[in-house]
Enzyme design. Structure first.
Site: not given
Ligand SMILES: CCCCCCCCCCCCC/C=C/[C@@H](O)[C@H](CO)NC(=O)CCCCCCCCCCCCCCC
Ligand SMILES: Nc1ncnc2c1ncn2[C@@H]1O[C@H](COP(=O)(O)OP(=O)(O)OP(=O)(O)O)[C@@H](O)[C@H]1O
Ligand SMILES: [Ca+2]
Length: 521
Positions: A158, A182, A225
């Site tokens: 990382a 991200d 992811s």
């Molecule tokens: C009823 C269904 C509800 C589904 C709701 C889905 C809402 C999704 C909103 C997504 C917002 C993403 C914001 C982006 C954040 C990124 O900068 C950041 C870096 O990659 N990702 C996360 O922090 C990763 C954060 C990931 C958050 C995922 C949250 C998932 C919630 C799921 C809840 C399931 C409840 C089901 C109950 C039956």
């Molecule tokens: N070789 C490595 N070994 C371990 N961690 C790493 C390496 N290269 C990068 N990373 C770290 O891994 C973290 C996650 O990587 P990346 O953002 O590519 O994937 P992700 O977490 O699966 O995706 P997202 O951020 O979309 O959820 C980054 O914050 C980065 O700092």
């Protein structure tokens, strides 16, 4: 070079003979490659060569009869997806074919936009489902085809990419590319912003200072992811589409939030800066990284069930001079006028700042116009862009702009688990997630958050009793944390300021009215 002799020649495209109506009068940015009823913008030509090439065998100099030549270009598929397509032309003789190739190469260079020549590529072999190396191997032939030099570094830890950008010589590099999610984008952004400020003698810890934008653009080949930043700026998380945006030199400025804690820079963020729900989801999901991308669903469900809320005070300055607002139902699309106006304002501000170089901050009086919201929140979310992603195709704030110098603040106040689920589920359909009595949304420039310490915190948030589900899930959290573009910040009181168009991506935003690459006059 003049080509009058080409004007009335007949070429055959895929065995169909068509009249060429080309080179005398190409418009400034479009070149008529061939027409009967089709035209192809030179900005979207990837490569032209003598011989017969195909997309399955990307040879920059394909074999084949020399009276044929191949144009590789961007083709729009479904939605925002792009692919590489070829047109093979047959000229009357070898000389004519060479003349065409020369002309097309020249026009592509002349009108083809700001294309990168030297890319520094970082691959995180562990991002997302661990497929980044394989994904890159699929798109790297495109860079070769387009004549772009690449230096590829597979990260071994990382912050490897961030440190490299901060410390190493970047002479000649005109683009940084990450193959990952991200988190990898965040590394590149931190390295680039940090390096640019160091070179400009600007302190990143000073909240009031104007940060300097960098001239180097960042490209994202999605392999993570969530891939939120790629999805929200390109409209899709597709490696081939991203590679093509990089090759043709697209440019999309992006707002960046600078997050400070106790007068030190904590982090930059573009997508989500979230306290409460998204902080808890992230903290929980980090313990289950082995699950891969599914960890977010698992942690999300667990966090929903625990229905925690947190007491605190949110202070913010609403955006001035902006016509848009988070409920206006507009969308930020390629060539967005709201963002263009911000570019103009940004320029004026820079001139004003220069003129007032010795005065304090030129844009805002630090103590004026602050609004305040105090209470118990399930989530405090700030996002400088829509944060659209595959889980939520319209995002956390569907009308947020990529480059308007503002961020949307979404406050989800204390409510029942079912009410919160109702709000969440609206992120996955067309319904308005803000049209609920416990949700407030504001377009802001700055934010401050202070948690309220209270005895009941010890029991897991506001309200002295933990919910049934909270006990069931074994959650014993006393406070939340901030989720800053997918990274946990280990403190609660922060201040945030949005920096307009601080970084530039190889992207063009989401295209509005869909066009076909080859379209009729
Ligand atoms: C009823 C269904 C509800 C589904 C709701 C889905 C809402 C999704 C909103 C997504 C917002 C993403 C914001 C982006 C954040 C990124 O900068 C950041 C870096 O990659 N990702 C996360 O922090 C990763 C954060 C990931 C958050 C995922 C949250 C998932 C919630 C799921 C809840 C399931 C409840 C089901 C109950 C039956
Ligand atoms: N070789 C490595 N070994 C371990 N961690 C790493 C390496 N290269 C990068 N990373 C770290 O891994 C973290 C996650 O990587 P990346 O953002 O590519 O994937 P992700 O977490 O699966 O995706 P997202 O951020 O979309 O959820 C980054 O914050 C980065 O700092
Ligand atoms: Ca914005």
């Amino acid at each position: 070079m003049s080509h009058p002799s080409l004007a009335s020649q007949h070429l055959s495209v895929n065995a169909v003979t068509i009249a060429v109506n080309a080179p005398q009068a190409p418009s400034s940015t479009r070149l008529l490659v061939c027409c009967q009823s089709f035209r192809l913008p030179v900005t979207e030509v990837v490569h032209v060569c003598v011989g017969r090439g195909g997309v399955s065998d990307l040879d920059p100099q394909p074999p084949g009869p020399e009276n044929q030549f191949t144009v590789f270009y961007v083709k729009r598929s479904t939605g925002q997806q792009w692919s590489l397509e070829t047109l093979v032309f047959t000229a009357q003789d070898r000389d004519l074919s060479h003349q065409w190739v020369q002309l097309l190469q020249q026009r592509t260079q002349q009108y083809g936009g700001r294309r990168p020549k030297n890319l520094l590529v970082f691959i995180n072999p562990f991002g997302g489902r661990g497929q980044a190396v394989r994904i890159y191997s699929k798109v790297s032939p495109l860079f070769q085809l387009a004549g772009i030099r690449t230096r590829v570094i597979e990260t071994t830890r990382a912050n490897h990419a961030r440190d490299h950008i901060l410390q190493e010589d970047l002479q000649g590099v005109d683009g940084l590319v990450c193959v990952g999610g991200d988190g990898m984008f965040s590394e590149l952004m931190h390295g680039l912003i940090g390096r640019t400020q160091r070179e400009a003698g600007v302190s990143e810890d000073d909240e009031e200072t104007e940060l300097q934008p960098s001239s180097i653009r960042i490209g994202i080949i999605p392999a993570g992811s969530t891939d939120c930043i790629c999805f929200a700026t390109v409209g899709i998380n597709d490696p081939m589409t991203s590679a093509l945006h990089i090759i043709i030199g697209d440019s999309q400025p992006l707002d960046v939030c600078a997050v400070h804690h106790q007068n030190r820079l904590a982090k930059y963020s573009v997508s989500l800066t979230g306290y409460g729900f998204y902080g808890d989801v992230l903290r929980e999901s980090d313990q289950h990284r082995w699950m891969g991308p599914f960890r977010y669903n698992y942690a999300g469900l667990k966090t929903v069930l625990s229905n925690r809320c947190y007491a605190g005070t949110v202070e913010f300055q609403a955006a001035e001079h902006v016509e848009s607002n988070p409920r206006d139902q507009s969308r930020c699309r390629t060539g967005c006028l709201v963002c263009s106006e911000s570019s103009g304002r940004l320029k004026e501000d820079c001139e004003e700042a220069e003129a007032k170089a010795n005065q304090t901050h030129p844009r805002q009086n630090p103590n004026s116009d602050w609004q305040r919201a105090e209470g118990s929140f399930i989530a405090v979310n700030l996002t400088a862009i829509s944060s659209a992603c595959p889980k939520s195709p319209d995002g956390l704030s569907p009308t947020a702009h990529l480059a308007d110098g503002t961020a949307d603040l979404i406050l989800v106040k204390k409510c029942s688990m079912f009410q919160f689920l109702r709000h969440l589920s609206r992120h996955t359909n067309q319904k308005d997630q803000f049209d609920l009595p416990f949700v407030d949304v504001y377009r802001v420039k700055t934010l401050r958050f202070m948690p309220r310490r209270q005895e009941s915190d010890v029991e897991g948030g506001v309200g002295s009793k933990k919910s049934f589900f909270a006990r069931l899930c074994g959650t014993s959290c006393t406070q939340s944390c901030w989720n800053c573009d997918g990274e946990v910040l280990p403190y609660e009181d922060i201040s945030v300021r949005v920096h307009c168009q601080l970084v530039n991506l190889f992207a063009r935003g989401i295209e509005g009215v869909r066009r076909a690459s080859l379209f009729k006059y």
